[in-house]
Scaffold this motif. Structure first.
Motif, PDB file in Angstrom:
ATOM      1  N   THR A 199       4.983   2.809   6.652  1.00 52.61           N
ATOM      2  CA  THR A 199       5.178   1.688   5.732  1.00 52.61           C
ATOM      3  C   THR A 199       4.768   2.086   4.319  1.00 52.61           C
ATOM      4  O   THR A 199       5.472   1.775   3.351  1.00 52.61           O
ATOM      5  CB  THR A 199       4.374   0.454   6.208  1.00 52.61           C
ATOM      6  N   ALA A 200       3.637   2.766   4.182  1.00 47.08           N
ATOM      7  CA  ALA A 200       3.178   3.208   2.863  1.00 47.08           C
ATOM      8  C   ALA A 200       4.179   4.180   2.244  1.00 47.08           C
ATOM      9  O   ALA A 200       4.445   4.123   1.035  1.00 47.08           O
ATOM     10  CB  ALA A 200       1.800   3.860   2.983  1.00 47.08           C
ATOM     11  N   VAL A 245       0.859  -1.187   0.000  1.00 46.50           N
ATOM     12  CA  VAL A 245       0.000   0.000   0.000  1.00 46.50           C
ATOM     13  C   VAL A 245       0.892   1.232   0.000  1.00 46.50           C
ATOM     14  O   VAL A 245       1.823   1.339   0.791  1.00 46.50           O
ATOM     15  CB  VAL A 245      -0.921  -0.005   1.243  1.00 46.50           C
ATOM     16  N   LEU A 267      -3.606   5.063   0.265  1.00 48.18           N
ATOM     17  CA  LEU A 267      -4.251   5.490   1.510  1.00 48.18           C
ATOM     18  C   LEU A 267      -5.099   6.743   1.292  1.00 48.18           C
ATOM     19  O   LEU A 267      -6.219   6.841   1.792  1.00 48.18           O
ATOM     20  CB  LEU A 267      -3.217   5.743   2.600  1.00 48.18           C
ATOM     21  N   ALA A 285      -1.545  10.161   9.508  1.00 46.68           N
ATOM     22  CA  ALA A 285      -2.310   9.023  10.026  1.00 46.68           C
ATOM     23  C   ALA A 285      -3.677   9.477  10.527  1.00 46.68           C
ATOM     24  O   ALA A 285      -4.693   8.823  10.259  1.00 46.68           O
ATOM     25  CB  ALA A 285      -1.530   8.327  11.140  1.00 46.68           C
ATOM     26  N   VAL A 327      -5.651   5.928   9.855  1.00 49.04           N
ATOM     27  CA  VAL A 327      -4.833   4.736  10.081  1.00 49.04           C
ATOM     28  C   VAL A 327      -3.809   5.058  11.161  1.00 49.04           C
ATOM     29  O   VAL A 327      -3.738   6.185  11.635  1.00 49.04           O
ATOM     30  CB  VAL A 327      -4.114   4.279   8.778  1.00 49.04           C
ATOM     31  N   ASP A 328      -2.989   4.087  11.536  1.00 53.85           N
ATOM     32  CA  ASP A 328      -1.956   4.369  12.529  1.00 53.85           C
ATOM     33  C   ASP A 328      -0.672   4.855  11.853  1.00 53.85           C
ATOM     34  O   ASP A 328      -0.523   4.782  10.628  1.00 53.85           O
ATOM     35  CB  ASP A 328      -1.687   3.145  13.420  1.00 53.85           C
ATOM     36  N   HIS A 360       2.351   3.676  11.934  1.00 51.12           N
ATOM     37  CA  HIS A 360       3.127   2.611  11.294  1.00 51.12           C
ATOM     38  C   HIS A 360       2.643   2.373   9.864  1.00 51.12           C
ATOM     39  O   HIS A 360       3.439   2.176   8.951  1.00 51.12           O
ATOM     40  CB  HIS A 360       3.054   1.325  12.112  1.00 51.12           C
ATOM     41  N   THR A 361       1.329   2.404   9.654  1.00 51.29           N
ATOM     42  CA  THR A 361       0.768   2.205   8.313  1.00 51.29           C
ATOM     43  C   THR A 361       1.231   3.310   7.372  1.00 51.29           C
ATOM     44  O   THR A 361       1.598   3.049   6.224  1.00 51.29           O
ATOM     45  CB  THR A 361      -0.776   2.149   8.378  1.00 51.29           C
TER      46      THR A 361
END
Length: 188
Positions: free
Chosen positions: A135-136, A76, A81, A123, A128-129, A131-132
């Motif tokens: 990572t994205a 992702v 997102l 975020a 989302v959090d 970390h997401t």
């Protein structure tokens, strides 16, 4: 044996094997239920072969799971997102205190740094959090790094190089374009 990679690109043979074991089935039982041979099923589980979408659907139905359960999660990006929440780049840029062009660079992976504070703001906006988001962003950066940089040969650089190689600028540009396209240059 060479791995065959036609079929569902994010298929994960380990997930197939785990789902079969959780079900308590031997390979022969799943092969029979899904109308494939045991040999082919073993190749799927060893990732030596990748099932076509219809075959993967039969395997998932036989195991009582979703096709996605037999696949690696898709990577992702920040763009993904943002699109999930239906926001424009301008809206997320405004929410994060950036200019739209600066956010676009971040989303495209051209800006490689993202502070924890910026990730937290994004975020919150994206639901989302952190970390997401991080990572994205890393996926976006990796995607950008895998793209070759475009050849920019113009103006004084083109003229200087053409002069250095005793070529007409148009000749050098044509040669550079051929080399970039993988056609190779003239043999000497």
């Amino acid at each position: 044996m060479r791995t065959q990679r036609r079929g569902v690109s994010n298929f994960d043979g380990r997930r197939l094997a785990q789902a079969r074991v959780r079900r308590g089935w031997a390979p022969a039982q799943l092969a029979s239920e899904a109308a494939v041979t045991v040999t082919v099923l073993n190749q799927y589980e060893a990732e030596e072969r990748v099932p076509a979408p219809g075959t993967l659907s039969r395997l998932a139905n036989a195991l009582g799971c979703a096709v996605e359960d037999l696949c690696r999660p898709a990577a992702v990006t920040l763009r993904d997102l943002r699109q999930r929440v239906g926001a424009s780049q301008q809206e997320i840029a405004d929410a994060s205190g950036r200019k739209r062009s600066a956010y676009a660079m971040l989303e495209q992976g051209r800006t490689t740094t993202l502070t924890p504070q910026e990730a937290d703001v994004l975020a919150g906006f994206l639901g989302v959090d952190r970390h997401t988001v991080e990572t994205a962003h890393a996926v976006s950066v990796a995607g950008q790094a895998s793209r070759p940089a475009p050849l920019v040969l113009e103006g004084s650089l083109l003229e200087s190089l053409a002069d250095h190689f005793a070529m007409a600028p148009e000749e050098l540009l044509h040669l550079a374009q051929r080399l970039t396209a993988g056609e190779g240059g003239e043999k000497r």
